[in-house]
Structures are given as C-alpha cells and as structure tokens.
Design a protein around this motif. Structure first.
Motif, PDB file in Angstrom:
ATOM      1  N   PHE A 124     -18.933 -78.220 -14.064  1.00  0.00           N
ATOM      2  CA  PHE A 124     -19.373 -76.979 -13.434  1.00  0.00           C
ATOM      3  C   PHE A 124     -20.320 -76.245 -14.374  1.00  0.00           C
ATOM      4  N   THR A 139     -17.751 -64.632 -18.299  1.00  0.00           N
ATOM      5  CA  THR A 139     -17.891 -65.701 -19.287  1.00  0.00           C
ATOM      6  C   THR A 139     -16.530 -66.141 -19.800  1.00  0.00           C
ATOM      7  N   LYS A 181     -14.811 -68.414 -17.323  1.00  0.00           N
ATOM      8  CA  LYS A 181     -15.308 -69.795 -17.367  1.00  0.00           C
ATOM      9  C   LYS A 181     -14.571 -70.584 -18.447  1.00  0.00           C
ATOM     10  N   ARG A 182     -14.385 -69.975 -19.619  1.00  0.00           N
ATOM     11  CA  ARG A 182     -13.677 -70.678 -20.699  1.00  0.00           C
ATOM     12  C   ARG A 182     -12.205 -70.876 -20.337  1.00  0.00           C
ATOM     13  N   THR A 238     -13.331 -81.813 -18.552  1.00  0.00           N
ATOM     14  CA  THR A 238     -14.288 -80.837 -18.018  1.00  0.00           C
ATOM     15  C   THR A 238     -15.579 -80.851 -18.812  1.00  0.00           C
ATOM     16  N   ASN A 254     -18.795 -75.984  -8.779  1.00  0.00           N
ATOM     17  CA  ASN A 254     -18.954 -74.761  -9.567  1.00  0.00           C
ATOM     18  C   ASN A 254     -17.807 -73.808  -9.261  1.00  0.00           C
ATOM     19  N   VAL A 313     -11.764 -73.989 -18.239  1.00  0.00           N
ATOM     20  CA  VAL A 313     -11.770 -75.210 -19.045  1.00  0.00           C
ATOM     21  C   VAL A 313     -10.399 -75.450 -19.656  1.00  0.00           C
ATOM     22  N   LEU A 319     -18.571 -77.800 -19.132  1.00  0.00           N
ATOM     23  CA  LEU A 319     -19.171 -76.525 -18.776  1.00  0.00           C
ATOM     24  C   LEU A 319     -20.572 -76.519 -19.374  1.00  0.00           C
ATOM     25  N   THR A 320     -21.584 -76.531 -18.542  1.00  0.00           N
ATOM     26  CA  THR A 320     -22.935 -76.761 -19.041  1.00  0.00           C
ATOM     27  C   THR A 320     -23.943 -75.854 -18.353  1.00  0.00           C
ATOM     28  N   GLU A 368     -22.526 -73.116 -16.316  1.00  0.00           N
ATOM     29  CA  GLU A 368     -22.556 -71.854 -17.048  1.00  0.00           C
ATOM     30  C   GLU A 368     -23.617 -70.948 -16.433  1.00  0.00           C
TER      31      GLU A 368
END
Length: 450
Positions: A378, A408, A411-412, A425, A351, A415, A427-428, A380
């Motif tokens: 990793f 947020t 996080k993007r 990747t 993460n 990726v 992201l979930t 969300e």
C-alpha cells in the motif's frame, strides 16, 4: 477551394498593412506624399502575388515533404519519443512552422516548432509525450506552414490524418528492468543486492567438491562410493533455485486506488509494477498470474510461464477498466480459495488510509495468509510527507501538521498490526513502487520463503 484552404497570411503582412494604413493617413494630411504611398502599395501588391507564385507553383507533394513517426504502442507513465521528418523540396530557403495535432488526452496546445530549411535539406524534429491513462489515443494531422524568403504568405501542408495508437502499461519500464537484470545492473534503479541465506531445497546434482564450496553440503555416502571405485575425492550435493513457483499479483481496482500522483492513479502505478514484477518472476523461472477485483472479481489469468504468457499479461493489464467502487474482499478470498489451490506468493496491491479501514478487511487477509504467502503493498501519502517536512508558521499550519502526523502514524500502525499476523507488507511512495516490489520479491526468493 484547395488553394484558399492552404493559403494563410503571415504576421509580417499584417504588420506592413498596418504601416500602409498609417502612411495613407499621413498622406491625407500631406498630399504630396500620396503618389509615393500609392506606388509603394502597388509594389507591395506585386510582392504578394510573387510570394503566392513562389509558394504555390509546385504541387502539394513537391514543396515540403513531411512524415510523422509514432510508435505502434505508447508506454503509460513514460516519456515516449515522437519524430517529425521534414524535407524542403523548394529551390529556395524556407522558414517552416510545424503544428502537430496530438491526442486531446494530453491537454496540450503548445506543440509548435519552427525551423529554417535550406534547399533539399532534411530535418528531424523530436519531442516526447507522457500519457497518464491507458486506452486508445487518436493523433490528428501534422500541419506544416511554409514561408518563402519574402515571408508575406504561408502555405499549409497537411499530412497523416487519423492515426490511432494504443497506450499500454509501462512496457518501457519492463524492458529497462529486464535489460538491467540480464546485465546484473538492477542496483541502478534501486534494486538491492540480496545475500542468499541458507540453501534452496531443490536438489540439482551430485558433483565433485571445488574450492569455496560449503563443507556442509558434502555427501558422505557418495564420497565413500567414489573412493572405493575411483580413488579419494569429496562429493557434494548441488542445489539450484526453486523454480516454477506461482506468483500472483492481486490488483485492487476499488475506490481507494483512484488517488492521483504525478498524473497517474494509484491503480496505474500498481498495473505498471505488476507488469515488471511478472516479467522478473518469469525470468526467475517462476510462474506469474494476475487477478483483478473491486466490488466483484474482474479477470483471472492463471499462473504460467509458457511462451507468450508475458504478452497475455500485457493485454490483460491494458484492458482493465473500473468505476472505482467499494472493494469486496470477501469475493476476493472466495475466488482465491476456489481458483488458486497451490500455495503461492500473493502480492496484493491496495491502499489503506486508516487502521480501522484495514481492520475491516483483516479477517480476509488473515485467511489468505493462512493458505498462501501474502504480501500487502500500500501507498505512502507523499503530500503529507512534504507537509510534515516544512516548518509551521502559524496556528493553522500546526493544526494541519498534527492531522498529517496522525495519518502518517496510522500508516506505520497498519504495518505493525499486519506483521503481528505474519503478513508481509510494503509501505512505499508511488514512484518507488516498482523497485520496492522487485526488492521484496528477490528478498523472499533469497530467504527461501517461496
């Protein structure tokens, strides 16, 4: 002593005693009522004795028979069925109260059931428990309190003390995916149908052409030889899925995997997903392996697909313990380079909350991706997503939403930055981890990436 330990007073008796206290107070003011109250109280004492005789005239095993049925193993994060069987061996109708002493890890004090049993009637009480931690859970006794039709006293029956049950990673989820995969119904749990692109490079056989075969696979040399000896017939090259490819789940047990979601830590979500993914890989004839790490390398199970390998994976994942210290990616890279020599699919469960946190580990990720096909998985932050979906009502909420948008966005960005270096990747959200991981694995198989 056994008699007194089994004897309890029902609520009805306390209520009647309260009424008698009020009657005696009233009789003190009106002496004419005192003899009637005395007679009623003597009758009440006789009824108590009768109630005691009805409940205790039989031996302990001849009143209420009780048995609790618990699976030998509980599945972490899933609803596990527990059944309590009751049989009334009294000659009269009995009201019962059942209190099950479940393990302290559940922190529940509401496991109380009530039932009314006719003579010789059997009843099954079913409920479910959802553990959120792996390890050993100790069940206590099943306490059954029986009441006669008078309902003044209770007799306690206590059975099945000290049953120890192990909580394993989510094998119920693994079996669900295994069953759906065997019946081609994986779409029911969110696994998409992946269209195969191109052909696998693993040759199977040369066979006669059939309607619908790709004309690009025609083997002209074999066709000419067959035409010379057995008449004209097209022959094609048949290919099969590439098998026995190593698939490793790299599980980060560091501090970043301690965050809870719906009772489970991110580490336990990763362990459950690794169990399901390993089973799917074995069904696809690939070899599955596990490597765990935190501040140092934990355990390494080399990729294999021999009989009993799935059981070894389950036992290894069950015994994982951690202190959630800072993760050492340098030791991870050194261990992978030393022990995983063949190019493999590496699924890294970790993460990253910020881009800077990812960039500190990026040199090691790039080195892993150079020798292997690396998939970084990793999580969300679902709480932030829920916050962003709600409208802001004041300045404080606007400030919180701004901070949430920043995290947020980062996080993007993670990726995108990993994609620049050819690193796959996912992201979930934690609850979608298993389905998204299986989807990505099947997609990579379909595209011939592994």
């Amino acid at each position: 002593m056994t008699f007194f330990r089994s004897l309890f007073v029902a609520t009805r008796l306390w209520f009647i005693l309260t009424v008698f206290v009020l009657l005696f107070i009233t009789a003190y003011a009106f002496p004419i009522l005192f003899p009637l109250v005395q007679v009623a109280f003597v009758v009440f004492i006789i009824l108590i004795g009768l109630d005691s005789w009805l409940l205790f005239r039989t031996k302990a095993g001849n009143g209420i028979f009780t048995r609790r049925e618990v699976p030998d193993r509980l599945s972490n994060g899933d609803e596990n069925p527990i059944t309590i069987y009751l049989e009334n061996r009294y000659s009269f109708r009995t009201d019962v109260e059942v209190i099950d002493e479940i393990p302290f890890q559940f922190q529940r004090r509401d496991v109380l059931f009530r039932a009314r049993l006719n003579p010789r009637e059997t009843r099954a009480i079913r409920y479910e428990l959802r553990p959120t931690r792996r390890g050993e859970y100790s069940f206590g006794a099943v306490n059954v309190f029986a009441l006669s039709p008078l309902g003044l006293l209770k007799r306690r029956y206590q059975v099945e003390q000290g049953k120890m049950v192990a909580v394993y990673p989510s094998f119920l989820q693994m079996r669900q995916y295994e069953l759906l995969a065997a019946t081609n119904r994986l779409t029911e749990v969110g696994v998409k149908r992946i269209r195969r692109i191109g052909h696998s490079m693993e040759f199977e056989q040369v066979r006669p052409y059939a309607t619908g075969d790709d004309v690009r696979t025609i083997n002209w040399k074999a066709t000419s030889r067959r035409s010379d000896s057995q008449g004209a017939a097209l022959m094609i090259n048949a290919y099969q899925d590439e098998r026995s490819q190593p698939v490793y789940c790299l599980i980060d047990k560091g501090r970043v995997m301690q965050s809870p979601f719906d009772g489970l830590t991110l580490l336990d979500y990763a362990i459950n997903a690794s169990l399901v993914l390993s089973n799917i890989a074995l069904m696809k004839q690939d070899r599955a392996g596990i490597l765990t790490f935190s501040d140092h390398i934990g355990q390494l199970l080399p990729a294999d697909r021999r009989t009993g390998h799935m059981l070894r994976i389950l036992e290894l994942l069950y015994r994982q313990k951690t202190r959630f210290l800072e993760t050492n990616y340098e030791s991870l890279y050194a261990s992978v380079r030393t022990h995983i020599r063949q190019r493999s699919l590496l699924l890294l469960f970790t993460n990253f909350e910020t881009v800077s946190a990812m960039q500190r580990q990026l040199p090691y990720l790039r080195r892993l991706a150079k020798d292997h096909l690396l998939l970084v998985i990793f999580f969300e932050n679902t709480e932030l997503r829920n916050l962003l979906e709600q409208p802001a009502a004041d300045t404080e909420q606007i400030y919180l939403k701004t901070i949430g948008e920043k995290f947020t966005f980062e996080k993007r960005q993670i990726v995108k930055e990993l994609a620049q270096f050819g690193i796959q990747t996912i992201l979930t959200a934690p609850q979608n981890l298993t389905a998204n991981t299986v989807n990505k694995y099947l997609e990579m198989k379909a595209r011939g990436m592994i």
